[in-house]
Design an enzyme around this catalytic site. Structure first.
Site, PDB file in Angstrom:
ATOM      1  N   TYR A 134      32.471  49.548  62.398  1.00  0.00           N
ATOM      2  CA  TYR A 134      32.910  49.944  63.736  1.00  0.00           C
ATOM      3  C   TYR A 134      32.669  51.430  64.011  1.00  0.00           C
ATOM      4  CZ  TYR A 134      35.231  45.368  63.938  1.00  0.00           C
ATOM      5  OH  TYR A 134      35.492  44.026  63.933  1.00  0.00           O
ATOM      6  N   LYS A 147      33.127  41.273  50.255  1.00  0.00           N
ATOM      7  CA  LYS A 147      31.975  40.364  50.196  1.00  0.00           C
ATOM      8  C   LYS A 147      31.036  40.948  49.140  1.00  0.00           C
ATOM      9  CE  LYS A 147      29.499  36.851  51.665  1.00  0.00           C
ATOM     10  NZ  LYS A 147      29.904  35.445  51.412  1.00  0.00           N
ATOM     11  N   ASP A 174      35.005  35.037  52.893  1.00  0.00           N
ATOM     12  CA  ASP A 174      34.874  33.674  53.431  1.00  0.00           C
ATOM     13  C   ASP A 174      35.915  32.758  52.794  1.00  0.00           C
ATOM     14  OD1 ASP A 174      33.423  34.152  51.115  1.00  0.00           O
ATOM     15  OD2 ASP A 174      31.655  33.017  51.727  1.00  0.00           O
ATOM     16  N   ASP A 183      39.924  42.992  60.912  1.00  0.00           N
ATOM     17  CA  ASP A 183      40.000  42.647  62.334  1.00  0.00           C
ATOM     18  C   ASP A 183      40.042  41.125  62.481  1.00  0.00           C
ATOM     19  OD1 ASP A 183      39.917  42.786  65.093  1.00  0.00           O
ATOM     20  OD2 ASP A 183      37.756  43.163  65.196  1.00  0.00           O
ATOM     21  N   ASP A 208      43.573  38.410  63.073  1.00  0.00           N
ATOM     22  CA  ASP A 208      43.730  37.465  64.190  1.00  0.00           C
ATOM     23  C   ASP A 208      44.027  36.070  63.651  1.00  0.00           C
ATOM     24  OD1 ASP A 208      43.183  39.412  66.108  1.00  0.00           O
ATOM     25  OD2 ASP A 208      41.869  38.088  67.263  1.00  0.00           O
TER      26      ASP A 208
END
Ligand code: IPM
Ligand code: MG
Length: 360
Positions: free
Chosen positions: A146, A195, A227, A251, A255
């Site tokens: 970001y 990851k 994942d 992020d 959620d």
């Protein structure tokens, strides 16, 4: 105690939910003899409308001068709002990214817990919801994708977009330390999410987290690929205590974690720097579809105000009082429309604020 709070109501449901949090803070002030001074600042779409930019340098300076920032939400409908016709660096979200960076808010705490009164609103199978869960997502907030360089350009006649993902060991270490510190005050377990089977930044992340873990022998820690983590969150959320991860993974996972609590309208958050300073905001967005209708759930913002009292002002008993008041209204079966179910009583945003303030 006298506390100077910068208040950024923002866009959409922001003004409604922040007003309710201020109502609850005022009840705390009256009961415990504190003074909360508020200074209102603009950020997001409302700042674009007033000043042509999503965050002015003056607003940043005023936020820095305050003891803490209480934020609602920013942004509008990305398909219809004129704000999204502007270049990316002038859109509402750019204001939020800028204030996080300017204030050095690298540690984002997003607690996700399932209240037993809201089990019915949890979309998971009953046998999973019955076990309950209580986790803290610790998201790195000022690095990674970001904040990396980005551009869109033609390369050999083909339009190509480039985003860069960079982390240095210091950025990883400081968030890892915060994560382990918080774990020490909870159930002493850290799940570091990366990851590392693909990304170099994740391999460095893993290495630094392992170094930091050595200083916390009481904390059990594990690494989990992102994942797999996304899957485990819906399969067995009770396994998590502190989930420590980088910006984009955090992020997305936060959620997901909020949805399994029943409603994103329940989730508070704190963004902290190296000092006691923090910015406190609900995890959910500006919900432009229900803005101005007195329908939004103010609980996430009210719980964010409780986090502000706890983390910035060291007011543990006052924060406990707000959290207990929230629990109480749920026990008494009051619900805003996002969490209403058969046998419970539907209330508006402002009624919910009144009910919680009265119970502080
Ligand atoms: C959040 C939001 C922001 C983010 C957006 C609005 C830039 O999704 O706080 O999670 O991605 O950080
Ligand atoms: Mg988000």
């Amino acid at each position: 105690m006298i506390c100077n709070i910068a208040v950024i109501k923002g866009d959409g449901i922001g003004p409604e939910v922040v007003s309710e949090a201020m109502k609850v803070l005022d009840a705390v002030a009256a009961k415990y003899g504190h003074t909360f001074n508020y200074e209102q600042l603009l950020m997001g779409g409302c700042s674009i409308d007033a000043h042509g930019v999503p965050l002015t340098d003056e607003a940043v300076a005023r936020a820095k001068a305050a003891d803490a920032v209480l934020l609602g939400s920013i942004g509008g409908n990305t398909s219809t709002s004129p704000w999204y016709k502007l270049p990316p660096n002038l859109r509402p979200e750019a204001g939020l990214l800028k204030i996080r960076k300017e204030l050095g808010l690298f540690a984002n705490l997003r607690p996700a817990l399932l209240y037993k009164e809201l089990k019915g609103a949890c979309p998971l199978k009953e046998e999973i919801a019955d076990k309950g869960f209580d986790m803290m997502i610790m998201r790195e907030l000022t690095g990674g994708l970001y904040f990396g360089d980005r551009e869109t350009k033609e390369i050999d006649g083909v339009m190509t977009a480039i985003d860069t993902l960079t982390y240095n060991e210091n950025e990883i270490r400081r968030i890892a330390i915060k994560g382990f510190d918080i774990a020490m005050k909870r159930r002493k377990k850290v799940t570091s999410v990366d990851k590392a089977n693909v990304l170099d930044s994740s391999r460095l992340w893993r290495k630094v987290v392992e170094e930091v873990a050595k200083d916390y022998p009481e904390v059990t820690y594990e690494h989990m690929l992102v994942d797999n983590c996304a899957m485990q969150l819906v399969k067995d959320p009770a396994q998590f205590d502190v989930v420590l991860t980088e910006n984009m993974f955090g992020d997305i996972l936060s959620d997901e974690a909020s949805m399994i609590t029943g409603s994103i309208g329940m989730l508070a958050s704190a963004s902290l720097n190296e000092t006691k300073f923090g910015m406190y905001e609900p995890s959910g967005g500006s919900a432009p579809d229900i803005a101005g209708q007195n329908k939004a759930n103010p609980i996430a913002t009210i719980l964010s105000a409780a986090m502000m009292l706890r983390y910035t002002f060291d007011m543990d008993k006052e924060a406990d009082a707000i959290e207990a008041a929230v629990q109480q209204v749920l026990v008494e079966n009051y619900r805003t429309c996002d969490i209403v179910s058969e046998g419970t009583q539907l209330v508006s945003c402002s009624e919910m604020g009144d009910l919680i303030a009265e119970r502080v």
